[in-house]
Design an enzyme around this catalytic site. Structure first.
Site, PDB file in Angstrom:
ATOM      1  N   GLU A 164     -76.941  19.285 104.099  1.00  0.00           N
ATOM      2  CA  GLU A 164     -77.085  20.426 105.008  1.00  0.00           C
ATOM      3  C   GLU A 164     -78.563  20.749 105.278  1.00  0.00           C
ATOM      4  OE1 GLU A 164     -74.394  22.591 102.480  1.00  0.00           O
ATOM      5  OE2 GLU A 164     -72.968  22.863 104.118  1.00  0.00           O
ATOM      6  N   GLU A 223     -68.084  18.512  99.065  1.00  0.00           N
ATOM      7  CA  GLU A 223     -67.669  19.816  98.520  1.00  0.00           C
ATOM      8  C   GLU A 223     -66.182  19.923  98.224  1.00  0.00           C
ATOM      9  OE1 GLU A 223     -69.812  19.449 100.992  1.00  0.00           O
ATOM     10  OE2 GLU A 223     -71.451  20.888 100.833  1.00  0.00           O
TER      11      GLU A 223
HETATM   12  N1  CAA Z   1     -76.011  20.779  90.705  1.00  0.00           N
HETATM   13  C1  CAA Z   1     -76.473  20.878  89.448  1.00  0.00           C
HETATM   14  N2  CAA Z   1     -76.854  19.816  88.716  1.00  0.00           N
HETATM   15  C2  CAA Z   1     -76.759  18.613  89.313  1.00  0.00           C
HETATM   16  C3  CAA Z   1     -76.289  18.441  90.616  1.00  0.00           C
HETATM   17  C4  CAA Z   1     -75.919  19.597  91.343  1.00  0.00           C
HETATM   18  N3  CAA Z   1     -75.499  19.562  92.596  1.00  0.00           N
HETATM   19  N4  CAA Z   1     -76.309  17.117  90.902  1.00  0.00           N
HETATM   20  C5  CAA Z   1     -76.782  16.492  89.817  1.00  0.00           C
HETATM   21  N5  CAA Z   1     -77.062  17.395  88.846  1.00  0.00           N
HETATM   22  C6  CAA Z   1     -77.591  17.149  87.505  1.00  0.00           C
HETATM   23  C7  CAA Z   1     -76.567  16.525  86.593  1.00  0.00           C
HETATM   24  O1  CAA Z   1     -75.733  17.507  86.026  1.00  0.00           O
HETATM   25  C8  CAA Z   1     -77.477  15.870  85.570  1.00  0.00           C
HETATM   26  O2  CAA Z   1     -77.974  16.860  84.709  1.00  0.00           O
HETATM   27  P1  CAA Z   1     -78.055  16.601  83.108  1.00  0.00           P
HETATM   28  O3  CAA Z   1     -78.944  15.380  82.985  1.00  0.00           O
HETATM   29  O4  CAA Z   1     -78.676  17.840  82.572  1.00  0.00           O
HETATM   30  O5  CAA Z   1     -76.666  16.340  82.680  1.00  0.00           O
HETATM   31  C9  CAA Z   1     -78.650  15.388  86.417  1.00  0.00           C
HETATM   32  O6  CAA Z   1     -78.630  16.182  87.615  1.00  0.00           O
HETATM   33  C10 CAA Z   1     -78.521  13.932  86.826  1.00  0.00           C
HETATM   34  O7  CAA Z   1     -77.295  13.754  87.517  1.00  0.00           O
HETATM   35  P2  CAA Z   1     -76.203  12.656  87.091  1.00  0.00           P
HETATM   36  O8  CAA Z   1     -76.276  12.368  85.637  1.00  0.00           O
HETATM   37  O9  CAA Z   1     -74.876  13.102  87.626  1.00  0.00           O
HETATM   38  O10 CAA Z   1     -76.760  11.387  87.910  1.00  0.00           O
HETATM   39  P3  CAA Z   1     -75.911  10.143  88.427  1.00  0.00           P
HETATM   40  O11 CAA Z   1     -76.892   9.129  88.865  1.00  0.00           O
HETATM   41  O12 CAA Z   1     -74.872   9.755  87.445  1.00  0.00           O
HETATM   42  O13 CAA Z   1     -75.124  10.689  89.740  1.00  0.00           O
HETATM   43  C11 CAA Z   1     -74.895  11.897  91.803  1.00  0.00           C
HETATM   44  C12 CAA Z   1     -75.834  11.109  90.875  1.00  0.00           C
HETATM   45  C13 CAA Z   1     -73.839  10.966  92.393  1.00  0.00           C
HETATM   46  C14 CAA Z   1     -75.746  12.487  92.912  1.00  0.00           C
HETATM   47  C15 CAA Z   1     -74.204  13.016  90.988  1.00  0.00           C
HETATM   48  O14 CAA Z   1     -75.198  13.745  90.263  1.00  0.00           O
HETATM   49  C16 CAA Z   1     -73.433  13.995  91.817  1.00  0.00           C
HETATM   50  O15 CAA Z   1     -72.355  13.688  92.302  1.00  0.00           O
HETATM   51  N6  CAA Z   1     -73.969  15.234  91.995  1.00  0.00           N
HETATM   52  C17 CAA Z   1     -73.284  16.278  92.678  1.00  0.00           C
HETATM   53  C18 CAA Z   1     -73.313  16.095  94.175  1.00  0.00           C
HETATM   54  C19 CAA Z   1     -72.487  17.165  94.849  1.00  0.00           C
HETATM   55  O16 CAA Z   1     -71.288  17.256  94.677  1.00  0.00           O
HETATM   56  N7  CAA Z   1     -73.157  18.005  95.666  1.00  0.00           N
HETATM   57  C20 CAA Z   1     -72.524  19.067  96.384  1.00  0.00           C
HETATM   58  C21 CAA Z   1     -72.683  20.347  95.649  1.00  0.00           C
HETATM   59  S1  CAA Z   1     -71.725  21.619  96.398  1.00  0.00           S
HETATM   60  C22 CAA Z   1     -72.701  22.220  97.625  1.00  0.00           C
HETATM   61  O17 CAA Z   1     -73.769  21.748  97.894  1.00  0.00           O
HETATM   62  C23 CAA Z   1     -72.111  23.411  98.348  1.00  0.00           C
HETATM   63  C24 CAA Z   1     -72.771  23.737  99.645  1.00  0.00           C
HETATM   64  O18 CAA Z   1     -72.353  23.257 100.684  1.00  0.00           O
HETATM   65  C25 CAA Z   1     -73.850  24.676  99.703  1.00  0.00           C
END
Ligand code: CAA
Length: 259
Positions: free
Chosen positions: A120, A140
């Site tokens: 976004e 999401e």
């Molecule tokens: N919020 C908070 N923490 C997050 C995060 C997020 N959106 N994305 C990643 N992190 C954190 C993880 O929890 C992790 O923290 P720790 O090391 O303390 O455990 C760190 O960042 C590294 O992430 P991963 O271990 O998950 O890394 P990966 O390489 O295995 O995966 C990824 C990468 C595919 C991007 C995965 O992190 C992921 O799927 N993240 C979430 C993406 C997501 O769903 N975003 C949408 C959020 S909802 C939103 O944004 C609503 C809106 O419209 C406003």
């Protein structure tokens, strides 16, 4: 050549390179996920940029080689109630709209994951350049929520209703190449070349009249939300306004003198 200047933020690195402001989300340990503080700092840096006439273009990118921004903070969202969620959405929207309506063009240099709120943020920017490793998407629904910082509105306007519905309903991530093929990003480059490409585009824009670029951005943004005659009417006003600036006189005179 302006000397790069740094301002102090906790989650943002702000740098000036010539006429370009470079804003880097700096929370790499959480893949630059945007908590309330990141949103507030982003808003604040946009205010600083907005009031500085010497800045001609803006680049937003993420620190690290893995993520542009992994979206809103899931840890925070897991604990909040609907009223707190409303505030999070309102603040996120305000920050995205500030970027969309900024009086200077904004380039998102998407250096990795741009998911949810991260996608976004890229959508609120005017132009998106992605590195080959970038992955974009609105995951999401996977978390039991819909996109909340403009994704349901801006994605459909950029890639069309059908593609936006596919991306949002499935929550799937698309590669940089696929994003290019659906018009979600303007250009794809190798990661080490990303900032160079973004700065080259910013410099190309900065050579032009700042007023003319600013008016063009405003006309495109307003026009796309209006019927064609309203948009064309606005263009007449915007175009005429450009004739009030010395830039037009100087640039046209320079052209004629070269002949
Ligand atoms: N919020 C908070 N923490 C997050 C995060 C997020 N959106 N994305 C990643 N992190 C954190 C993880 O929890 C992790 O923290 P720790 O090391 O303390 O455990 C760190 O960042 C590294 O992430 P991963 O271990 O998950 O890394 P990966 O390489 O295995 O995966 C990824 C990468 C595919 C991007 C995965 O992190 C992921 O799927 N993240 C979430 C993406 C997501 O769903 N975003 C949408 C959020 S909802 C939103 O944004 C609503 C809106 O419209 C406003």
């Amino acid at each position: 050549v302006c000397k790069p200047r740094m301002a102090e933020y906790k989650y943002i690195l702000y740098e000036r390179i010539d006429h370009t402001a470079v804003v880097r989300l700096n929370r790499p340990e959480k893949l630059n996920a945007m908590n309330l503080d990141v949103i507030a700092e982003l808003s604040s840096v946009m205010d600083t940029i907005s009031s500085d006439d010497s800045i001609k273009a803006v680049i937003i990118t993420g620190v690290g080689e893995k993520a542009f921004c992994a979206g809103a903070d899931i840890e925070y969202m897991s604990k909040i109630n609907p009223l707190e969620a409303e505030q999070y959405a309102i603040k996120g929207h305000a920050s995205m709209s500030k970027i969309e309506n900024l009086n200077k063009p904004v380039i998102a240099a998407v250096n990795g994951y741009a998911l949810g709120g991260g996608c976004e943020l890229a959508l609120a920017s005017d132009i998106r350049i992605a590195s080959k490793n970038a992955m974009l998407g609105q995951p999401e629904v996977n978390l039991g929520i819909c996109p909340g910082w403009g994704g349901t509105q801006r994605l459909a306007r950029i890639v069309g209703v059908a593609k936006a519905k596919e991306l949002i309903f499935t929550g799937k991530r698309v590669s940089a190449e696929e994003a290019l093929s659906i018009g979600l990003v303007n250009k794809v480059v190798e990661l080490p070349k990303l900032m160079e490409e973004a700065l080259a585009m910013a410099n190309e824009i900065a050579k032009n009249s700042a007023l003319a670029v600013r008016v063009s951005k405003m006309l495109i943004n307003r026009g796309i939300e209006s019927d064609i005659n309203t948009g064309l009417g606005l263009e007449v006003w915007g175009w005429s306004l450009c004739f009030s600036h010395i830039d037009r006189t100087e640039r046209m005179t320079r052209f004629l003198q070269k002949k």
